[in-house]
Design an enzyme around this catalytic site. Structure first.
Site, mmCIF file in Angstrom:
data_model
loop_
_atom_site.group_PDB
_atom_site.id
_atom_site.type_symbol
_atom_site.label_atom_id
_atom_site.label_comp_id
_atom_site.label_asym_id
_atom_site.label_seq_id
_atom_site.Cartn_x
_atom_site.Cartn_y
_atom_site.Cartn_z
ATOM 1 N N ASP A 30 0.850 -1.186 0.000
ATOM 2 C CA ASP A 30 0.000 0.000 0.000
ATOM 3 C C ASP A 30 0.890 1.241 0.000
ATOM 4 O O ASP A 30 1.918 1.279 0.676
ATOM 5 C CB ASP A 30 -0.902 -0.005 1.242
ATOM 6 C CG ASP A 30 -2.019 1.012 1.150
ATOM 7 O OD1 ASP A 30 -1.739 2.229 1.141
ATOM 8 O OD2 ASP A 30 -3.183 0.585 1.095
ATOM 9 N N HIS A 100 -10.450 -5.194 -3.368
ATOM 10 C CA HIS A 100 -9.108 -5.388 -2.836
ATOM 11 C C HIS A 100 -9.178 -5.796 -1.380
ATOM 12 O O HIS A 100 -10.094 -5.425 -0.659
ATOM 13 C CB HIS A 100 -8.234 -4.146 -3.024
ATOM 14 C CG HIS A 100 -8.760 -2.883 -2.421
ATOM 15 N ND1 HIS A 100 -9.833 -2.179 -2.949
ATOM 16 C CD2 HIS A 100 -8.369 -2.197 -1.326
ATOM 17 C CE1 HIS A 100 -10.055 -1.100 -2.212
ATOM 18 N NE2 HIS A 100 -9.194 -1.084 -1.204
#
Length: 114
Positions: A30, A100
């Site tokens: 991320d 996701h």
């Protein structure tokens, strides 16, 4: 989907720090981590969120979740634990309209999720 940032990452048009990739799934770090380890696992085929997972066949969904386990193990999170989250919709603060799964770990996480 043309304007989806995760589709662009899956296609290689936007760079990402990849942890795992195969023909149908991509896992990458991320860009704004919320824990020492914060990885996103996405299907390469676009689905808006978990409610739209009907667009994916059962074997693809099973593979997605097996990949979550594999990535967690590769990162050593299977030894101490980790959190798995999939935000769905505006009230859950889903920021990218592509299914996701977040894998968070690398430290003792707070029991409270805000």
């Amino acid at each position: 989907m043309e304007d989806c940032v995760f589709c662009k990452i899956a296609e290689g048009r936007i760079p990402a720090k990849t942890v795992y990739e195969d023909e149908s799934v991509l896992a990458f770090h991320d860009m704004a981590p919320k824990a020492p380890v914060h990885v996103l696992v996405i299907p390469k085929r676009h689905a808006e969120n978990i409610l739209a997972a009907r667009a994916l066949d059962d074997s693809s969904l099973a593979h997605l979740f097996r990949t979550v386990a594999e990535v967690a193990a590769r990162l050593g999170l299977d030894k101490t634990g980790f959190r798995v989250i999939s935000n769905c919709g505006a009230d859950a603060c889903q920021e990218v309209g592509h299914l996701h799964i977040h894998i968070l770990g690398g430290k003792k996480l707070s029991p409270k999720i805000d």
